[in-house]
Design a protein around this motif. Structure first.
Motif, PDB file in Angstrom:
ATOM      1  N   ALA A  99      57.534  45.227  64.256  1.00  4.85           N
ATOM      2  CA  ALA A  99      56.544  45.194  64.581  1.00  4.85           C
ATOM      3  C   ALA A  99      56.001  45.335  65.960  1.00  4.85           C
ATOM      4  CB  ALA A  99      57.545  43.839  66.061  1.00  4.85           C
ATOM      5  N   THR A 100      55.141  44.395  67.087  1.00  4.91           N
ATOM      6  CA  THR A 100      54.643  45.167  68.184  1.00  4.91           C
ATOM      7  C   THR A 100      55.515  44.452  69.095  1.00  4.91           C
ATOM      8  OG1 THR A 100      52.536  44.584  67.038  1.00  4.91           O
ATOM      9  CG2 THR A 100      52.126  44.543  69.162  1.00  4.91           C
ATOM     10  N   TYR A 101      55.595  45.372  69.845  1.00  2.00           N
ATOM     11  CA  TYR A 101      56.014  44.624  71.069  1.00  2.00           C
ATOM     12  C   TYR A 101      54.870  44.860  72.761  1.00  2.00           C
ATOM     13  CZ  TYR A 101      60.278  45.419  68.163  1.00  2.00           C
ATOM     14  OH  TYR A 101      60.949  45.532  67.440  1.00  2.00           O
ATOM     15  N   LEU A 102      55.450  43.339  73.290  1.00  2.00           N
ATOM     16  CA  LEU A 102      53.851  43.336  74.629  1.00  2.00           C
ATOM     17  C   LEU A 102      55.067  43.228  75.680  1.00  2.00           C
ATOM     18  CD1 LEU A 102      52.533  40.586  72.865  1.00  2.00           C
ATOM     19  CD2 LEU A 102      51.530  42.052  73.812  1.00  2.00           C
ATOM     20  N   CYS A 103      54.473  43.995  76.732  1.00  2.00           N
ATOM     21  CA  CYS A 103      55.069  43.748  78.310  1.00  2.00           C
ATOM     22  C   CYS A 103      54.183  42.610  78.660  1.00  2.00           C
ATOM     23  CB  CYS A 103      55.521  44.797  78.517  1.00  2.00           C
ATOM     24  SG  CYS A 103      53.907  45.779  79.876  1.00  2.00           S
ATOM     25  N   ALA A 104      54.233  42.069  80.025  1.00  2.00           N
ATOM     26  CA  ALA A 104      53.439  41.125  80.364  1.00  2.00           C
ATOM     27  C   ALA A 104      54.379  40.709  82.142  1.00  2.00           C
ATOM     28  CB  ALA A 104      54.053  40.092  79.554  1.00  2.00           C
ATOM     29  N   PRO A 105      54.111  41.774  82.760  1.00  3.34           N
ATOM     30  CA  PRO A 105      54.271  41.581  84.824  1.00  3.34           C
ATOM     31  C   PRO A 105      53.541  40.071  84.627  1.00  3.34           C
ATOM     32  CG  PRO A 105      52.450  42.856  84.683  1.00  3.34           C
ATOM     33  CD  PRO A 105      52.798  42.680  83.073  1.00  3.34           C
ATOM     34  N   PRO A 148      43.140  42.680  69.300  1.00  3.61           N
ATOM     35  CA  PRO A 148      42.850  44.728  68.421  1.00  3.61           C
ATOM     36  C   PRO A 148      42.726  45.801  69.876  1.00  3.61           C
ATOM     37  CG  PRO A 148      41.974  43.564  67.307  1.00  3.61           C
ATOM     38  CD  PRO A 148      41.682  42.388  67.915  1.00  3.61           C
ATOM     39  N   GLY A 149      44.111  45.686  70.552  1.00  8.10           N
ATOM     40  CA  GLY A 149      43.539  46.466  71.471  1.00  8.10           C
ATOM     41  C   GLY A 149      44.691  46.384  73.089  1.00  8.10           C
ATOM     42  N   HIS A 150      43.911  44.683  73.177  1.00 15.83           N
ATOM     43  CA  HIS A 150      44.446  44.053  74.156  1.00 15.83           C
ATOM     44  C   HIS A 150      45.226  43.341  74.464  1.00 15.83           C
ATOM     45  CE1 HIS A 150      40.835  44.695  75.782  1.00 15.83           C
ATOM     46  NE2 HIS A 150      39.307  45.226  74.802  1.00 15.83           N
ATOM     47  N   GLY A 151      46.098  42.666  72.848  1.00 11.66           N
ATOM     48  CA  GLY A 151      47.665  42.223  72.978  1.00 11.66           C
ATOM     49  C   GLY A 151      47.070  40.769  73.362  1.00 11.66           C
ATOM     50  N   LEU A 152      47.310  40.287  74.268  1.00 11.99           N
ATOM     51  CA  LEU A 152      46.930  38.694  74.637  1.00 11.99           C
ATOM     52  C   LEU A 152      45.600  38.748  75.644  1.00 11.99           C
ATOM     53  CD1 LEU A 152      49.894  37.064  73.472  1.00 11.99           C
ATOM     54  CD2 LEU A 152      48.170  36.521  71.920  1.00 11.99           C
ATOM     55  N   ARG A 153      44.837  37.968  75.892  1.00 13.06           N
ATOM     56  CA  ARG A 153      44.171  37.230  76.250  1.00 13.06           C
ATOM     57  C   ARG A 153      44.188  36.162  76.980  1.00 13.06           C
ATOM     58  NH1 ARG A 153      38.880  41.299  76.793  1.00 13.06           N
ATOM     59  NH2 ARG A 153      38.377  41.011  74.481  1.00 13.06           N
ATOM     60  N   LEU A 154      43.790  36.246  78.326  1.00 15.84           N
ATOM     61  CA  LEU A 154      44.367  34.027  78.688  1.00 15.84           C
ATOM     62  C   LEU A 154      43.273  33.881  79.236  1.00 15.84           C
ATOM     63  CD1 LEU A 154      45.561  32.075  79.949  1.00 15.84           C
ATOM     64  CD2 LEU A 154      45.267  33.019  82.108  1.00 15.84           C
ATOM     65  N   ILE A 155      42.051  32.764  78.208  1.00 14.26           N
ATOM     66  CA  ILE A 155      41.195  31.839  78.001  1.00 14.26           C
ATOM     67  C   ILE A 155      41.010  31.065  79.259  1.00 14.26           C
ATOM     68  CG2 ILE A 155      39.333  30.789  76.508  1.00 14.26           C
ATOM     69  CD1 ILE A 155      41.069  31.638  73.908  1.00 14.26           C
ATOM     70  N   HIS A 156      42.125  30.042  79.044  1.00  7.58           N
ATOM     71  CA  HIS A 156      42.626  28.936  80.392  1.00  7.58           C
ATOM     72  C   HIS A 156      43.802  28.734  80.360  1.00  7.58           C
ATOM     73  CE1 HIS A 156      38.297  27.676  81.065  1.00  7.58           C
ATOM     74  NE2 HIS A 156      38.171  27.554  79.792  1.00  7.58           N
ATOM     75  N   TYR A 157      44.187  27.972  81.002  1.00  7.17           N
ATOM     76  CA  TYR A 157      45.425  27.893  81.704  1.00  7.17           C
ATOM     77  C   TYR A 157      45.308  26.292  82.028  1.00  7.17           C
ATOM     78  CZ  TYR A 157      45.417  29.369  86.474  1.00  7.17           C
ATOM     79  OH  TYR A 157      45.190  29.589  87.735  1.00  7.17           O
ATOM     80  N   SER A 158      46.572  24.940  82.356  1.00  5.47           N
ATOM     81  CA  SER A 158      46.736  24.108  83.085  1.00  5.47           C
ATOM     82  C   SER A 158      47.965  24.075  83.263  1.00  5.47           C
ATOM     83  CB  SER A 158      46.185  22.561  82.188  1.00  5.47           C
ATOM     84  OG  SER A 158      46.714  22.067  82.734  1.00  5.47           O
ATOM     85  N   PHE A 164      49.577  40.543  80.013  1.00  7.07           N
ATOM     86  CA  PHE A 164      49.774  41.316  78.290  1.00  7.07           C
ATOM     87  C   PHE A 164      49.317  42.461  78.325  1.00  7.07           C
ATOM     88  CE2 PHE A 164      52.856  38.483  77.188  1.00  7.07           C
ATOM     89  CZ  PHE A 164      52.580  36.779  77.025  1.00  7.07           C
ATOM     90  N   GLY A 165      49.857  43.373  78.579  1.00  6.00           N
ATOM     91  CA  GLY A 165      49.650  44.765  77.899  1.00  6.00           C
ATOM     92  C   GLY A 165      49.285  44.547  76.890  1.00  6.00           C
ATOM     93  N   GLY A 166      48.278  45.898  76.200  1.00  7.01           N
ATOM     94  CA  GLY A 166      48.076  46.237  74.592  1.00  7.01           C
ATOM     95  C   GLY A 166      49.280  45.968  73.966  1.00  7.01           C
ATOM     96  N   GLY A 167      50.136  46.232  74.149  1.00 11.55           N
ATOM     97  CA  GLY A 167      51.015  46.131  73.085  1.00 11.55           C
ATOM     98  C   GLY A 167      51.573  47.241  72.543  1.00 11.55           C
ATOM     99  N   THR A 168      52.400  47.938  72.356  1.00 19.37           N
ATOM    100  CA  THR A 168      52.939  49.513  71.104  1.00 19.37           C
ATOM    101  C   THR A 168      53.607  48.620  69.703  1.00 19.37           C
ATOM    102  OG1 THR A 168      53.745  50.401  72.889  1.00 19.37           O
ATOM    103  CG2 THR A 168      54.463  50.971  70.849  1.00 19.37           C
ATOM    104  N   ARG A 169      52.684  48.869  68.682  1.00 16.47           N
ATOM    105  CA  ARG A 169      53.163  48.465  67.581  1.00 16.47           C
ATOM    106  C   ARG A 169      53.782  49.498  67.075  1.00 16.47           C
ATOM    107  NH1 ARG A 169      48.924  47.841  62.396  1.00 16.47           N
ATOM    108  NH2 ARG A 169      50.548  46.902  60.425  1.00 16.47           N
ATOM    109  N   LEU A 170      54.901  49.070  66.768  1.00 16.35           N
ATOM    110  CA  LEU A 170      55.971  50.598  66.126  1.00 16.35           C
ATOM    111  C   LEU A 170      56.199  50.078  64.259  1.00 16.35           C
ATOM    112  CD1 LEU A 170      58.698  52.229  66.192  1.00 16.35           C
ATOM    113  CD2 LEU A 170      60.321  49.576  66.232  1.00 16.35           C
ATOM    114  N   MET A 171      56.679  50.279  63.419  1.00 14.07           N
ATOM    115  CA  MET A 171      56.985  50.561  62.336  1.00 14.07           C
ATOM    116  C   MET A 171      57.950  51.553  61.533  1.00 14.07           C
ATOM    117  SD  MET A 171      52.640  50.644  61.238  1.00 14.07           S
ATOM    118  CE  MET A 171      52.450  51.072  62.919  1.00 14.07           C
ATOM    119  N   VAL A 172      59.055  51.039  60.784  1.00 17.60           N
ATOM    120  CA  VAL A 172      60.426  51.358  60.790  1.00 17.60           C
ATOM    121  C   VAL A 172      59.917  51.583  59.279  1.00 17.60           C
ATOM    122  CG1 VAL A 172      62.544  51.630  60.713  1.00 17.60           C
ATOM    123  CG2 VAL A 172      61.371  50.871  62.986  1.00 17.60           C
ATOM    124  N   LYS A 173      59.731  53.254  58.975  1.00 24.13           N
ATOM    125  CA  LYS A 173      60.159  52.842  57.369  1.00 24.13           C
ATOM    126  C   LYS A 173      61.567  53.541  56.833  1.00 24.13           C
ATOM    127  CE  LYS A 173      56.104  55.965  57.427  1.00 24.13           C
ATOM    128  NZ  LYS A 173      55.759  56.849  57.856  1.00 24.13           N
TER     129      LYS A 173
END
Lengths: 114, 114
Positions: B86-92, A39-49, B104-113
């Motif tokens: 959904a949560t929208y993630l960006c990743a450079p 939560p708050g970090h999105g996805l974090r990389l553990i390991h890669y190959s 990855f960034g932490g994401g923006t969580r969008l909720m549409v009512k």
């Protein structure tokens, strides 16, 4: 469907036990990854190959090890599971494509460490 | 590890509203910027890959722009629908990042009512 499966899909284990998660691809791609959802970090990389027997650490590798003995399989091992490793784990593969590479994700493994 | 920031962290809108969110990333050694859409209990789904300054990509009601000189990207959703929640993630992808990994960034969580 990017041809990625993960097993198990759900796992409950106890603190101190070893756990191995498997990622399997049918695409024959070189790069494979293990991420965890925080939560708050999105996805974090553990390991890669980047090939058979070629692996490297990511951002949050402590407490995890990986192995890749075949192109199609990438294993993530928690040597001695802790409660802080409760998370959803995603495997990803990199499709080099014809222009820009894109990472595609597996369905995830939900791990609960009690 | 690249410093990637997304804002806002969460957003609640009414059906039919248009919305946008921001991804900020280091502009040096830039290679590509990825956007992913991540629905709850599912795996992240690739939306866009952008590489050139001024790039604009569109997929249905969702579009994205890229400014590599100042290090930001905007994601726009026109006429939000509940299924856009959904949560929208960006990743450079950085050129100096070993193996050119996504961060990855932490994401923006969008909720549409409705």
């Amino acid at each position: 469907d990017a041809g990625i499966t993960q097993s198990p899909r759900h796992k409950v284990t106890e603190t101190g036990t070893p756990v191995t998660l498997r990622c399997h691809q049918t695409e024959n791609h070189r790069y494979m990854y293990w991420y965890r959802q925080d939560p708050g970090h999105g996805l974090r990389l553990i390991h890669y190959s980047y090939g058979v027997k070629d692996t490297d650490k990511g951002e949050v590798s402590d407490g995890y090890s990986v192995s890749r003995s075949k192109t199609e399989d990438f294993l993530l091992t928690l040597e001695s599971a802790t409660s802080s490793q409760t998370s959803v784990y995603f495997c990803a593969i990199r499709d080099p494509g014809t222009g820009n590479p894109v990472e595609y994700f597996g369905p995830g493994t939900r791990l609960l460490v009690l | 590890i690249l410093n990637v920031e997304q804002s806002p962290q969460s957003l609640h809108v009414q059906e039919g509203d248009s919305t946008n969110f921001t991804c900020s990333f280091p502009s040096s050694n830039f290679y590509a910027l990825h956007w992913y859409r991540w629905e709850t209990a599912k795996s992240p789904e690739a939306l866009f890959v952008m590489t050139l300054n001024g790039d604009e990509k569109k997929k249905g009601r969702i579009s994205a722009t890229l400014n590599t000189k100042e290090g930001y990207s905007y994601l726009y959703i026109k006429g939000s629908q509940p299924e856009d929640s959904a949560t929208y993630l960006c990743a450079p992808r950085g050129g100096n990042n070993a193996g050119n990994m996504l961060t990855f960034g932490g994401g923006t969580r969008l909720m549409v009512k409705p």
